[in-house]
Design a protein around this motif. Structure first.
Motif, PDB file in Angstrom:
ATOM      1  N   CYS A 169      -8.768  -7.984  -0.863  1.00  0.00           N
ATOM      2  CA  CYS A 169      -9.702  -7.229  -1.549  1.00  0.00           C
ATOM      3  C   CYS A 169     -11.024  -7.991  -2.093  1.00  0.00           C
ATOM      4  N   PHE A 188      -5.065   3.715  -5.977  1.00  0.00           N
ATOM      5  CA  PHE A 188      -5.230   2.536  -6.810  1.00  0.00           C
ATOM      6  C   PHE A 188      -6.083   1.409  -6.185  1.00  0.00           C
ATOM      7  N   ALA A 189      -5.802   0.887  -4.932  1.00  0.00           N
ATOM      8  CA  ALA A 189      -6.682  -0.054  -4.152  1.00  0.00           C
ATOM      9  C   ALA A 189      -8.064   0.514  -3.724  1.00  0.00           C
ATOM     10  N   ARG A 215       0.305   1.593  -3.758  1.00  0.00           N
ATOM     11  CA  ARG A 215      -1.118   1.126  -4.519  1.00  0.00           C
ATOM     12  C   ARG A 215      -2.073   1.557  -3.722  1.00  0.00           C
ATOM     13  N   TYR A 216      -1.938   2.449  -2.918  1.00  0.00           N
ATOM     14  CA  TYR A 216      -3.041   3.071  -1.813  1.00  0.00           C
ATOM     15  C   TYR A 216      -4.312   3.473  -2.633  1.00  0.00           C
ATOM     16  N   CYS A 273     -11.533  -8.257  -5.710  1.00  0.00           N
ATOM     17  CA  CYS A 273     -10.544  -8.996  -6.611  1.00  0.00           C
ATOM     18  C   CYS A 273     -10.441 -10.590  -6.106  1.00  0.00           C
ATOM     19  N   CYS A 277     -10.458   0.103  -6.608  1.00  0.00           N
ATOM     20  CA  CYS A 277     -10.477  -1.018  -7.354  1.00  0.00           C
ATOM     21  C   CYS A 277     -12.039  -1.291  -7.571  1.00  0.00           C
ATOM     22  N   LEU A 282       0.815  -1.175   0.103  1.00  0.00           N
ATOM     23  CA  LEU A 282       0.094   0.000   0.030  1.00  0.00           C
ATOM     24  C   LEU A 282       0.682   1.391  -0.029  1.00  0.00           C
ATOM     25  N   GLN A 308      -7.745  -3.032 -11.735  1.00  0.00           N
ATOM     26  CA  GLN A 308      -7.960  -3.935 -10.472  1.00  0.00           C
ATOM     27  C   GLN A 308      -6.775  -3.837  -9.605  1.00  0.00           C
ATOM     28  N   CYS A 309      -7.008  -3.672  -8.307  1.00  0.00           N
ATOM     29  CA  CYS A 309      -5.750  -3.614  -7.350  1.00  0.00           C
ATOM     30  C   CYS A 309      -4.921  -4.908  -7.235  1.00  0.00           C
TER      31      CYS A 309
END
Ligand SMILES: [Zn+2]
Length: 271
Positions: A94, A70-71, A67-68, A97, A74, A64, A87-88
């Protein structure tokens, strides 16, 4: 957060695989009062997911660091939304996902093996056994060693030693034992495709698995079977974030799902 995408939920996708995911992985994450509205359910799960990310980042979960945002964005799974985003791929934690990676994958491996037009399988051979068991280990290393070497777990040995076995889908999930410092629970589950008149359930039971035979299954039966088998772990979703971050980091490179026999073949003609 300003950068959060405000997804507008259009409608549920409602395919069989989507139903398996929705009933067993998504609905259990929210209170029943939300269940009547797809939009309310998705919004609530997304809200919880974003809160979870905040806590996981605070707990120092490494993916994270970059990719915070971004996630947080998702895209929801199993529903149509007004826009796309990437997608994260934090597949274990998740809830969206998880569905795309594990529930839908298991679904799309099972369907062609049971229902392909060109397959030799008659409806009488559309039988499967679902088996699952949860263990507690003092630490993750011991758990991983047990499942990798199939010691104690015995699932690979059990499955493959069966003469009538066509194929199997194995799934391994973990969540921390919050009563102890390093303790971990490991759930091992499998779906095994078998011929008619299988009497194999007691063999699984001897090894402590809860097992059930489903005969002449329909696609509607599979919704329940796959949904249960590959249900998202609400325990991992809700447990202490530090414990989750540590566990997830230690699971890097570990395979959650494995497919054997007829389920290793790619999907082809489906009726
Ligand atoms: Zn995701």
């Amino acid at each position: 957060m300003k950068s959060d995408i405000n997804f507008e939920v259009k409608q549920p996708k409602n395919g069989y695989g989507d139903q398996a995911y929705w009933q067993w992985s998504i609905l259990p994450l929210v209170e029943e009062k939300y269940w009547k509205s797809t939009k309310a359910v998705v919004n609530k799960v997304q809200y919880e997911w974003r809160r979870r990310l905040y806590k996981l980042r605070k707990a120092g979960y490494p993916p994270l660091q970059n990719r915070y945002v971004f996630a947080r964005n998702c895209p929801p799974a199993g529903v149509w939304v007004n826009q796309t985003s990437r997608q994260c791929h934090l597949d274990r934690i998740c809830p969206f996902c998880w569905g795309r990676t594990y529930v839908f994958q298991c679904w799309s491996r099972l369907i062609p093996t049971l229902f392909a037009k060109e397959g030799k399988r008659s409806h009488r051979d559309r039988n499967l056994i679902r088996a699952a068991r949860t263990w507690r280990f003092d630490n993750l290393d011991t758990a991983l060693r047990a499942v990798r070497a199939d010691r104690k777990v015995e699932l690979d040995k059990l499955t493959k030693s069966y003469d009538g076995y066509f194929g199997a889908a194995k799934l391994v999930q973990f969540y921390p034992d919050e009563q102890s410092l390093n303790g971990v629970f490991m759930r091992v589950a499998t779906i095994v495709t078998v011929p008619d008149q299988s009497d194999y359930v007691p063999v699984f039971e001897q090894f402590g698995y809860k097992a059930k035979l489903y005969e002449q299954v329909t696609k509607q039966d599979l919704v329940q079977i796959v949904g249960r088998h590959a249900a998202f772990s609400s325990k991992l979703f809700r447990c202490d974030a530090k414990a989750a971050a540590k566990l997830l980091e230690s699971l890097k490179g570990f395979r959650t799902c494995s497919y054997y026999g007829d389920m290793t073949q790619a999907a082809s003609k489906i009726d």
